[in-house]
Design a protein around this motif. Structure first.
Motif, PDB file in Angstrom:
ATOM      1  N   ARG A 179      48.748  35.590  23.585  1.00  0.00           N
ATOM      2  CA  ARG A 179      47.499  34.833  23.547  1.00  0.00           C
ATOM      3  C   ARG A 179      47.122  34.426  24.964  1.00  0.00           C
ATOM      4  O   ARG A 179      47.955  34.428  25.868  1.00  0.00           O
ATOM      5  N   GLU A 180      45.867  34.053  25.153  1.00  0.00           N
ATOM      6  CA  GLU A 180      45.368  33.687  26.466  1.00  0.00           C
ATOM      7  C   GLU A 180      45.810  32.271  26.846  1.00  0.00           C
ATOM      8  O   GLU A 180      45.765  31.356  26.023  1.00  0.00           O
ATOM      9  N   VAL A 181      46.225  32.128  28.099  1.00  0.00           N
ATOM     10  CA  VAL A 181      46.502  30.818  28.688  1.00  0.00           C
ATOM     11  C   VAL A 181      46.015  30.848  30.131  1.00  0.00           C
ATOM     12  O   VAL A 181      46.034  31.900  30.782  1.00  0.00           O
ATOM     13  N   THR A 182      45.582  29.722  30.635  1.00  0.00           N
ATOM     14  CA  THR A 182      45.102  29.643  32.008  1.00  0.00           C
ATOM     15  C   THR A 182      46.211  30.025  32.979  1.00  0.00           C
ATOM     16  O   THR A 182      47.324  29.498  32.896  1.00  0.00           O
ATOM     17  N   GLY A 183      45.919  30.946  33.899  1.00  0.00           N
ATOM     18  CA  GLY A 183      46.915  31.373  34.873  1.00  0.00           C
ATOM     19  C   GLY A 183      47.845  32.458  34.379  1.00  0.00           C
ATOM     20  O   GLY A 183      48.733  32.896  35.116  1.00  0.00           O
ATOM     21  N   HIS A 184      47.662  32.885  33.106  1.00  0.00           N
ATOM     22  CA  HIS A 184      48.468  33.957  32.529  1.00  0.00           C
ATOM     23  C   HIS A 184      49.954  33.554  32.507  1.00  0.00           C
ATOM     24  O   HIS A 184      50.271  32.418  32.128  1.00  0.00           O
ATOM     25  N   LEU A 185      50.862  34.408  32.921  1.00  0.00           N
ATOM     26  CA  LEU A 185      52.291  34.123  32.759  1.00  0.00           C
ATOM     27  C   LEU A 185      52.981  33.795  34.084  1.00  0.00           C
ATOM     28  O   LEU A 185      53.518  32.700  34.271  1.00  0.00           O
ATOM     29  N   ALA A 186      52.954  34.715  35.030  1.00  0.00           N
ATOM     30  CA  ALA A 186      53.708  34.521  36.284  1.00  0.00           C
ATOM     31  C   ALA A 186      53.172  33.343  37.095  1.00  0.00           C
ATOM     32  O   ALA A 186      53.957  32.570  37.670  1.00  0.00           O
ATOM     33  N   LEU A 187      51.846  33.199  37.162  1.00  0.00           N
ATOM     34  CA  LEU A 187      51.294  32.098  37.945  1.00  0.00           C
ATOM     35  C   LEU A 187      51.626  30.744  37.327  1.00  0.00           C
ATOM     36  O   LEU A 187      51.763  29.749  38.040  1.00  0.00           O
ATOM     37  N   ARG A 188      51.766  30.686  36.019  1.00  0.00           N
ATOM     38  CA  ARG A 188      52.173  29.431  35.387  1.00  0.00           C
ATOM     39  C   ARG A 188      53.618  29.091  35.763  1.00  0.00           C
ATOM     40  O   ARG A 188      53.947  27.930  36.049  1.00  0.00           O
ATOM     41  N   LEU A 189      54.491  30.108  35.755  1.00  0.00           N
ATOM     42  CA  LEU A 189      55.870  29.869  36.162  1.00  0.00           C
ATOM     43  C   LEU A 189      55.938  29.453  37.628  1.00  0.00           C
ATOM     44  O   LEU A 189      56.652  28.509  37.999  1.00  0.00           O
ATOM     45  N   MET A 190      55.181  30.146  38.476  1.00  0.00           N
ATOM     46  CA  MET A 190      55.133  29.789  39.889  1.00  0.00           C
ATOM     47  C   MET A 190      54.539  28.398  40.088  1.00  0.00           C
ATOM     48  O   MET A 190      55.020  27.618  40.920  1.00  0.00           O
ATOM     49  N   GLY A 191      53.492  28.100  39.330  1.00  0.00           N
ATOM     50  CA  GLY A 191      52.828  26.811  39.476  1.00  0.00           C
ATOM     51  C   GLY A 191      53.746  25.650  39.152  1.00  0.00           C
ATOM     52  O   GLY A 191      53.739  24.617  39.828  1.00  0.00           O
ATOM     53  N   ALA A 192      54.569  25.817  38.107  1.00  0.00           N
ATOM     54  CA  ALA A 192      55.500  24.750  37.734  1.00  0.00           C
ATOM     55  C   ALA A 192      56.533  24.524  38.828  1.00  0.00           C
ATOM     56  O   ALA A 192      56.832  23.384  39.203  1.00  0.00           O
ATOM     57  N   MET A 193      57.093  25.622  39.357  1.00  0.00           N
ATOM     58  CA  MET A 193      58.094  25.486  40.410  1.00  0.00           C
ATOM     59  C   MET A 193      57.471  24.949  41.696  1.00  0.00           C
ATOM     60  O   MET A 193      58.041  24.102  42.376  1.00  0.00           O
ATOM     61  N   TRP A 194      56.274  25.456  42.037  1.00  0.00           N
ATOM     62  CA  TRP A 194      55.664  25.085  43.305  1.00  0.00           C
ATOM     63  C   TRP A 194      55.200  23.629  43.305  1.00  0.00           C
ATOM     64  O   TRP A 194      55.199  22.978  44.332  1.00  0.00           O
ATOM     65  N   ARG A 195      54.800  23.125  42.146  1.00  0.00           N
ATOM     66  CA  ARG A 195      54.432  21.712  42.072  1.00  0.00           C
ATOM     67  C   ARG A 195      55.614  20.850  42.467  1.00  0.00           C
ATOM     68  O   ARG A 195      55.484  19.905  43.251  1.00  0.00           O
ATOM     69  N   GLU A 196      56.790  21.166  41.948  1.00  0.00           N
ATOM     70  CA  GLU A 196      57.985  20.401  42.304  1.00  0.00           C
ATOM     71  C   GLU A 196      58.339  20.597  43.777  1.00  0.00           C
ATOM     72  O   GLU A 196      58.717  19.645  44.469  1.00  0.00           O
ATOM     73  N   ALA A 197      58.210  21.839  44.268  1.00  0.00           N
ATOM     74  CA  ALA A 197      58.527  22.112  45.670  1.00  0.00           C
ATOM     75  C   ALA A 197      57.626  21.306  46.606  1.00  0.00           C
ATOM     76  O   ALA A 197      58.089  20.721  47.599  1.00  0.00           O
ATOM     77  N   ILE A 198      56.328  21.276  46.302  1.00  0.00           N
ATOM     78  CA  ILE A 198      55.385  20.519  47.130  1.00  0.00           C
ATOM     79  C   ILE A 198      55.701  19.026  47.089  1.00  0.00           C
ATOM     80  O   ILE A 198      55.682  18.347  48.117  1.00  0.00           O
ATOM     81  N   ALA A 199      56.014  18.534  45.907  1.00  0.00           N
ATOM     82  CA  ALA A 199      56.328  17.107  45.791  1.00  0.00           C
ATOM     83  C   ALA A 199      57.593  16.750  46.563  1.00  0.00           C
ATOM     84  O   ALA A 199      57.671  15.678  47.178  1.00  0.00           O
ATOM     85  N   LEU A 200      58.571  17.626  46.556  1.00  0.00           N
ATOM     86  CA  LEU A 200      59.802  17.370  47.303  1.00  0.00           C
ATOM     87  C   LEU A 200      59.538  17.312  48.805  1.00  0.00           C
ATOM     88  O   LEU A 200      60.100  16.475  49.514  1.00  0.00           O
ATOM     89  N   VAL A 201      58.664  18.204  49.286  1.00  0.00           N
ATOM     90  CA  VAL A 201      58.301  18.185  50.706  1.00  0.00           C
ATOM     91  C   VAL A 201      57.487  16.940  51.019  1.00  0.00           C
ATOM     92  O   VAL A 201      57.729  16.243  52.013  1.00  0.00           O
TER      93      VAL A 201
END
Length: 307
Positions: A179-201
């Motif tokens: 089914r459709e989701v915003t950002g599809h699959l890989a970008l959602r996985l990247m987005g979740a990890m990158w949000r934490e990475a940015i917050a840590l920095v």
């Protein structure tokens, strides 16, 4: 799969790399870009793109021909599949997809490279919406195997299957979303990890260099070969045992994950720490190192990868 005549609409960075991938696999490519003539720049970069693909897949005895046309009608004449890579603008996409339909047979599947838009929205003005699918590549598109496929509300299962078979045949590793989701699959996985990475920095927990180093030399190497699920189950006697042993630890982490918004303070912290990590290397230097490394890395994944 028999060779096809592939129509490419939009011939910027993504479109040009799609052209190399299709041609390297033996398909003739007919391209059109409404923004003007990109012939000179493409011909300059084509030998490098094909060399990358030779390194990844081996030299091809009979690569397809790539031709650029001045009109959409000429570029789409007689094609058996269309890959659209226009700008990320919903109004433009709806108009462009409907226009593409005027120049191809009714059974031709039209795939969009869109990274964020939903197929249901893009196919709304199409005469035959059932043939519109998402075929989102990962950058750099000629090398990275991933292609995300998803249909909209009106897309037929046959169109999704046709796109997947073609991408498989040219050496890609397609994934199909149910089914459709915003950002599809890989970008959602990247987005979740990158949000934490940015917050840590942002919060001064670690620098950009050490956050990236933690991923590259920690889970990144294992996940590249086996993905998160298979890799993690090897840390115990199986997934059930892993979740029993380490589930509470992950739940404790989830309960304390940070949030990030790209406000001025956060952007400044990330930009400055990234500059330090780059250490004066140019974009071209970093890009060349990435492309060269990807060929060797992806060959290893093809030989040793779990999926």
């Amino acid at each position: 799969m028999n060779t096809l005549r592939i129509g490419l609409v939009g011939f910027g960075v993504i479109g040009q790399r799609w052209a190399a991938a299709f041609a390297h696999a033996g398909h003739d490519v007919q391209a059109y870009d409404p923004g003007g003539d990109r012939e000179v720049a493409f011909q300059e970069s084509l030998p490098s793109l094909m060399a990358d693909l030779d390194g990844l897949h081996g030299p091809q005895a009979a690569p397809g021909r790539i031709r650029l046309f001045k009109t959409l009608a000429d570029a789409l004449h007689g094609v058996g599949f269309v890959q659209e890579s226009g700008p990320e603008d919903l109004g433009l996409k709806r108009k462009l997809l409907a226009e593409i339909e005027e120049h191809v047979a009714d059974d031709v599947v039209i795939a969009s490279s869109s990274s964020a838009l939903l197929v249901s929205d893009m196919q709304a003005d199409c005469r035959i919406p059932g043939r519109i699918v998402l075929g989102h590549p990962f950058n750099p598109a000629h090398l990275m195997p991933l292609v995300e496929i998803v249909g909209g509300k009106a897309t037929s299962p046959e169109a999704v299957a046709t796109a997947r078979a073609l991408y498989d045949a040219i050496g890609k590793k397609p994934v199909t979303l149910n089914r459709e989701v915003t950002g599809h699959l890989a970008l959602r996985l990247m987005g979740a990890m990158w949000r934490e990475a940015i917050a840590l920095v942002r919060d001064g927990v670690a620098s950009v260099e050490d956050v990236d180093r933690a991923f590259i030399y920690g889970p990144g190497a294992k996940w590249t070969l086996q993905g998160a699920f298979i890799s993690n189950q090897l840390n115990a006697s199986g997934m059930d045992d892993f979740l029993k042993k380490y589930g509470p630890t992950y739940e404790a982490i989830w309960d304390t994950l940070l949030d990030a918004r790209l406000d001025a303070e956060t952007i400044h912290a990330v930009v400055e720490s990234t500059k330090a990590a780059v250490g004066g290397r140019s974009q071209d230097e970093l890009r060349a190192a990435r492309e060269a490394g990807l060929v060797a890395l992806l060959k290893t994944v093809a030989e040793r990868g779990a999926l």
